[in-house]
Design a protein around this motif. Structure first.
Motif, PDB file in Angstrom:
ATOM      1  N   THR A  61      -0.078   0.162   6.353  1.00  0.00           N
ATOM      2  CA  THR A  61       1.222   0.600   7.137  1.00  0.00           C
ATOM      3  C   THR A  61       2.267   0.291   6.206  1.00  0.00           C
ATOM      4  OG1 THR A  61       2.388   0.597   9.040  1.00  0.00           O
ATOM      5  CG2 THR A  61       1.596  -1.659   8.292  1.00  0.00           C
ATOM      6  N   TYR A  62       3.543   1.252   6.597  1.00  0.00           N
ATOM      7  CA  TYR A  62       4.961   0.957   5.872  1.00  0.00           C
ATOM      8  C   TYR A  62       5.382  -0.242   6.812  1.00  0.00           C
ATOM      9  CZ  TYR A  62       4.006   5.632   3.391  1.00  0.00           C
ATOM     10  OH  TYR A  62       3.713   6.443   3.097  1.00  0.00           O
ATOM     11  N   GLY A  63       5.172  -1.447   6.677  1.00  0.00           N
ATOM     12  CA  GLY A  63       5.855  -2.383   7.284  1.00  0.00           C
ATOM     13  C   GLY A  63       7.480  -2.384   7.465  1.00  0.00           C
ATOM     14  N   ASP A  67       0.990  -1.174  -0.081  1.00  0.00           N
ATOM     15  CA  ASP A  67      -0.001   0.003  -0.072  1.00  0.00           C
ATOM     16  C   ASP A  67       0.801   1.094  -0.096  1.00  0.00           C
ATOM     17  OD1 ASP A  67       0.494  -1.372   2.399  1.00  0.00           O
ATOM     18  OD2 ASP A  67      -0.514   0.094   3.572  1.00  0.00           O
ATOM     19  N   GLY A  68       1.986   1.128   0.624  1.00  0.00           N
ATOM     20  CA  GLY A  68       2.841   2.328   0.615  1.00  0.00           C
ATOM     21  C   GLY A  68       3.698   2.429  -0.810  1.00  0.00           C
ATOM     22  N   GLU A  90      -0.305  -5.760  -1.442  1.00  0.00           N
ATOM     23  CA  GLU A  90      -0.580  -6.302  -0.217  1.00  0.00           C
ATOM     24  C   GLU A  90      -0.889  -5.324   0.723  1.00  0.00           C
ATOM     25  OE1 GLU A  90       1.953 -10.340  -1.560  1.00  0.00           O
ATOM     26  OE2 GLU A  90       2.683  -9.101   0.020  1.00  0.00           O
ATOM     27  N   ASN A 133      -1.581  -3.525   4.026  1.00  0.00           N
ATOM     28  CA  ASN A 133      -1.885  -3.557   5.546  1.00  0.00           C
ATOM     29  C   ASN A 133      -1.583  -2.131   6.398  1.00  0.00           C
ATOM     30  OD1 ASN A 133       0.881  -2.671   4.970  1.00  0.00           O
ATOM     31  ND2 ASN A 133       1.852  -4.374   5.736  1.00  0.00           N
TER      32      ASN A 133
HETATM   33 MG   LIG Z   1       2.198  -1.686   3.740  1.00  0.00          MG
END
Ligand SMILES: [Mg+2]
Ligand SMILES: Cc1cc2nc3c(=O)[nH]c(=O)nc-3n(C[C@H](O)[C@H](O)[C@H](O)COP(=O)(O)OP(=O)(O)OC[C@H]3O[C@@H](n4cnc5c(N)ncnc54)[C@H](O)[C@@H]3O)c2cc1C
Ligand SMILES: Cc1ncc(C[n+]2csc(CCOP(=O)(O)OP(=O)(O)O)c2C)c(N)n1
Ligand code: SF4
Ligand code: SF4
Ligand code: SF4
Lengths: 601, 351
Positions: free
Chosen positions: B142-144, B112-113, B138, B140
């Motif tokens: 957030t910036y995992g 998503d980032g 994918e 989530n």
């Molecule tokens: Mg992400």
């Protein structure tokens, strides 16, 4: 399916395929890991606890553990469990100070008839409790068939002496060189209990034309082997025919070769696939150049001038009826005539008890076999127990040991006036092996290496020497390689339903597709619903409680590698790798207070 | 991540497909992501889908950017082509690759980032150009990889792990893709392979731009109780609008279904998509009604999953700009170097 009850010790015990299959339930993976670490003494002691004869069994065991070994389902061949046992025995340090001695006398006297592995095991288990164990044996030495019949090129006398002496030295009372000819008379000696461990001493004969006339040159296989081991026979004719397809036949033919025969031929009535001998014994005989002719039924002993000159065989073929029952029928081909000077007949053994009177409360069935309790090993006369080959006919050493352990428990309960059916429970522990993030106390990385062959002595020398051991055993380097093949089946995958967030991580990582999350169903249906349908019904399914999505976790135990990746991949610790140590109860430990039940190793 | 290499042992009765390959032959190296990461489940779903589609792995190109999600192309299809591009630049690289060789199967994996922040300018044009690829985001929230900053898809209602709010509204990649001309748009959940695998299969088969926005929880930075991208939240709020199956040959389409609840669509390559409605009111082929419908789900706090939009026309970039049929590397020298005559004609046209 109902959730699996893992608090029942049989569930995890069954996962340890080898230990489950071992009649004495030896904790195999535990000692294999110790061998990998070079801790041979500890590995030896674990074996000594469970199976009493590590050095003997490490060479001769029938090894029911190996066909059961999980490795054989994952790749081609099982771990060489039996040969690893020998490594522990060959390389161990001093153990004398670790072996218990006879305990302070408890006033009870027990007669053990026959000094084979069954009776020796009973003595081993009862001596530490203070029983006076009187071993009554016809021969001058202990060991039974292990001494008389197993040839010393498979089992060196020194190894046998060492392991039988270890028990005698604990403080048994030997009465060797004495044959019991009347049970009544023995009962009159007033023993508190009697154990019959007399084996299955009678080799079977074959009633074929010419048998009687040729009797000078036709020998019963087991009698022949005994005579060789006592050096009553030191030579044999140049051409020998061995009749029979069991392990005795394999020992007979190899012994004949070493006594100087030029040509030895083994003949079997049935097709080769139905031969009773263990595959490795057949392999050993064939490696020594002995031909095995199957589908040959003996028809006549041919004599000339009153002397045996040949055996005549009829060629057979197996036919199977609708129920799969086999029938051997003649093929009609011309008979086969094999010229020979001597014949060894190895067509089976039976137990026989001419010395037990039939009016003293010890019942025999129609086949003249004693009536013996499957659990308590007691005959119909209280206080008289049977075990080993004497109980239900010829088996093998490890079964004799397993019987001995159970009989010892019964004798102890009997002498203490307790209920024989209240058997002591095994001791079990289940302990997490987690050492850190993705670090385990065991080697969880399965090796790809294939089963190693045990090195053999130079055949040019071995075939001329009756007592030269053929197998040399693994050296420590080979032992390390082979022991790493063990999949650590006792390190259990333990699942906690309440921790699982159903992220699928474990399902995705499992290299052998053991784990499935699925709606629940009855077992037969559930087995079909798994990622790889669970066709091996000998292996259990591990079923969780119902999860929040109304599904259950189902793990097929069949080919789990115990690699721990499921536990490494699980974010919540819902999977954990826990070592399940199962120790069968023995008389020597069963009545100890709980905290002292800890085992020597 | 684990310390050991995934054992080579396989289940002895593991099924093989017509390529003679097992599911495990479509795997890559062992994942180094956090244990329990949704991205690993998406990887497993891709492996399963490629196995079931019986794809020849060497005819697939895996494209990705930067992020935990983008790393995952290393964890599947070890025998495929791959390009791990600069952060957010995968759509352009994929467009170029696709133009150069239209015969490979393009599978883009992004986060998503990577998609909705730094790469949004690239993403919208790949959609608009209808690059023939399956683009999996994918998602989530957030910036995992950079340890848990809010991403542009994080919902207003969703607090971060420390309880802080985001001041901004979220970007809905599916809505955006529908508006920009994507032909196949779906949303799914990494925790539901039964839904995800068929969507991936259909998305790979679809000709044109296919997007699957997969909600894929980040166990480490965005799986707490106040997150709307956690396993628990998505399970509780998942509203499946329909079920999709991909049936490879028409012979297999025989199962009966209640009339009016199911529709079959034949794709350009002859495979059949069967769409079974679970929500009567939702028709994924009707562009006019879906956007308001999706807005209604959003307002109710529901996560609508399944095939959200399908354009049956299946037009892709090559068709729109009329490129040659062969990949560039198969066009021979004579066609590529037409000689001085045609060159002079071209030059004359520009005078
Ligand atoms: Mg992400
Ligand atoms: C040729 C051959 C090879 C074998 N090879 C193997 C092998 O490789 N591995 C394996 O596991 N098993 C093998 N076996 C089987 C194994 O030896 C027996 O199953 C095992 O020894 C049985 O143990 P036991 O204690 O019941 O009796 P035994 O070992 O038979 O011992 C019984 C003892 O009782 C004594 N006895 C009998 N009657 C009396 C009496 N009235 N008074 C006093 N003493 C008496 C006998 O002299 C004997 O010493 C083999 C057997 C044979 C015949
Ligand atoms: C040009 C550039 N800017 C910033 C970064 C730092 N960076 C690496 S990954 C990432 C965010 C990834 O987020 P997402 O795509 O959602 O992937 P996730 O890790 O959540 O799967 C950022 C900002 C970078 N690598 N390159
Ligand atoms: S792999 Fe090891 S523990 Fe498992 S059955 Fe074989 S020997 Fe026993
Ligand atoms: S230990 Fe776990 S991951 Fe490894 S094979 Fe067994 S179930 Fe699968
Ligand atoms: S990895 Fe752990 S939490 Fe995830 S599904 Fe497996 S057991 Fe459950």
């Amino acid at each position: 399916m109902k959730p699996t009850n893992t608090s029942d010790p049989t569930y995890f015990h069954k996962v340890v395929d080898c230990q489950w299959a071992c009649p004495a339930h030896t904790p195999v993976p535990e000692y294999i890991r110790l061998i990998a670490h070079g801790r041979y003494t500890e590995a030896f002691l674990i074996n000594w606890e469970s199976n009493v004869f590590p050095g003997i069994l490490g060479r001769t065991c029938d090894r029911p553990c190996e066909p059961a070994c999980r490795r054989g389902r994952v790749e081609e061949k099982p771990v060489a469990i039996c040969r690893l046992k020998r490594v522990a025995a060959d390389n161990r340090g001093v153990v004398d100070h670790l072996i218990p001695r006879k305990g302070p006398g408890n006033g009870k006297r027990v007669a053990l008839i026959g000094a084979g592995p069954a009776s020796l095991t009973v003595a081993r288990d009862l001596l530490p409790l203070g029983y006076d164990c009187v071993l009554i044996e016809r021969d001058r030495k202990a060991g039974g068939l292990m001494r008389k019949n197993i040839p010393s090129f498979r089992l060196p006398v020194a190894v046998l002496d060492e392991e039988t002496d270890r028990i005698l030295d604990m403080g048994a009372t030997p009465r060797f060189g004495e044959e019991i000819t009347s049970m009544k008379a023995l009962l009159d000696e007033g023993f508190d209990a009697i154990f019959v461990g007399t084996g299955a001493p009678r080799g079977k004969d074959l009633n074929v034309p010419g048998r009687k006339e040729a009797s000078d040159n036709v020998h019963i296989g087991t009698d022949f082997l005994s005579a060789v081991s006592f050096r009553h026979i030191e030579e044999i004719g140049k051409r020998v025919v061995v009749i029979g397809g069991g392990n005795t036949a394999m020992d007979c033919c190899r012994t004949a070769l070493r006594l100087g025969a030029d040509s030895v031929t083994v003949t079997v009535r049935s097709p080769r696939a139905d031969m009773k001998a263990s595959p490795w014994e057949i392999e050993d005989a064939e490696r020594e150049g002995i031909p095995i002719l199957d589908n040959h039924a003996p028809k006549e002993f041919r004599l000339e001038g009153g002397k045996l000159v040949a055996v005549v065989f009829e060629k057979m073929r197996a036919e199977y009826d609708d129920t799969g029952k086999r029938r051997l029928v003649p093929t009609g081909e011309p008979d086969v005539v094999i010229p020979c000077d001597d014949v060894l007949m190895a067509v089976g053994q039976e137990n026989s008890f001419p010395w037990i009177e039939r009016d003293i409360g010890i019942d025999f069935d129609v086949r003249e076999a004693p009536v013996v309790g499957k659990v308590d090993f007691q005959s119909t006369r209280p206080g008289v127990f049977f075990g080993g080959d004497a109980a239900w006919g010829p088996e093998n050493i490890i079964w004799a040991v397993a019987h001995g352990h159970q009989a010892a428990i019964s004798i102890d309960l009997y002498c203490q006036g307790q209920d024989l059916m209240q058997r002591p429970a095994p001791t079990t522990t289940l302990i997490s092996q987690k050492m850190g993030i993705h670090e385990w106390s065991y080697d969880n990385d399965p090796t790809n290496s294939r089963r190693l062959n045990v090195p053999h002595a130079d055949p040019a020398l071995a075939l001329r020497d009756l007592s030269m051991e053929v197998e040399l055993g693994f050296d420590p380097g080979q032992a390390l390689l082979e022991s790493r093949r063990c999949l650590n089946c006792d390190i259990q995958t333990v699942f906690s339903t309440n921790l699982c967030i159903e992220c699928d991580g474990c399902v995705d990582i499992c290299p052998v597709d053991c784990i499935t999350f699925t709606p629940n169903a009855e077992e037969a249906e559930l087995r079909q619903m798994l990622r790889v349908p669970a066709q091996n019904t000998d292996q259990d399914l591990y079923v969780s409680d119902t999860l929040p999505t109304a599904r259950v976790m189902v793990k097929d135990e069949d080919v789990c590698l115990h690699c721990g990746l499921c536990a490494e991949r699980c974010p919540t610790g819902a999977w954990d790798m826990q070592k399940f140590l199962y120790n069968e109860a023995h008389a020597s430990t069963a009545r100890l207070p709980e905290q002292e039940k800890k085992h020597v190793a | 991540m684990t310390h050991i290499v995934k054992p080579q042992f396989r289940h002895p009765r593991l099924a093989t497909n017509s390529q003679g390959l097992t599911r495990r032959d479509y795997e890559g190296v062992i994942s180094t992501l956090c244990a329990g990461c949704g991205h690993d489940s998406v990887t497993a779903a891709i492996v399963e889908a490629c196995f079931e589609l019986e794809l020849p792995a060497h005819r697939v190109a895996k494209m990705s950017g930067i992020g935990c999600s983008s790393k995952t192309t290393n964890y599947f299809l070890n025998y495929s082509h791959g390009f791990n591009s600069v952060h957010g630049r995968m759509p352009s690289v994929a467009t170029g690759a696709n133009l150069a060789n239209r015969e490979l199967t393009y599978l883009g994996v992004s986060g998503d980032g990577d998609t909705a922040s730094i790469g949004i300018g690239q993403f919208v044009h790949a959609v608009r150009r209808r690059v023939n690829m399956l683009y999996i985001c994918e998602n989530n929230g957030t910036y995992g990889l950079t340890k848990g900053q809010f991403s542009a898809t994080n919902d207003r209602a969703s607090k971060n792990r420390k309880g802080l709010d985001t001041p901004f509204d979220s970007i809905d990649l599916c809505n955006m893709a529908i508006e920009l001309g994507a032909g196949f748009v779906a949303r799914s959940f990494s925790g539901d392979k039964a839904q995800l695998v068929p969507l991936i299969k259909a998305g790979i088969r679809y000709k044109g731009f296919a997007l699957i926005d997969v909600i894929s929880p980040c166990v480490t930075f965005n799986n707490h109780t106040t997150s709307t991208k956690s396993y628990e939240y998505v399970r509780d709020h998942n509203h499946m609008i329909g079920r999709l199956d991909l049936v490879e040959t028409s012979a297999e389409i025989e199962a009966d279904y209640a009339p009016g609840t199911s529709a079959d669509v034949t794709l350009h390559d002859g495979s059949q998509m069967r769409f079974t409605k679970l929500d009567e009111s939702y028709d994924p082929t009707n562009r006019e009604t879906i956007l308001p419908a999706l807005e209604r789900y959003r307002q109710r706090g529901e996560v609508a999953t399944g095939l959200l939009y399908l354009d049956k026309r299946e037009a892709d970039l090559h068709e729109l700009i009329g490129t040659p049929d062969q990949p560039l590397n198969e066009i021979d020298e004579r066609a590529l170097v037409p000689g001085s005559g045609p060159l002079a004609a071209i030059n004359a046209a520009h005078r």
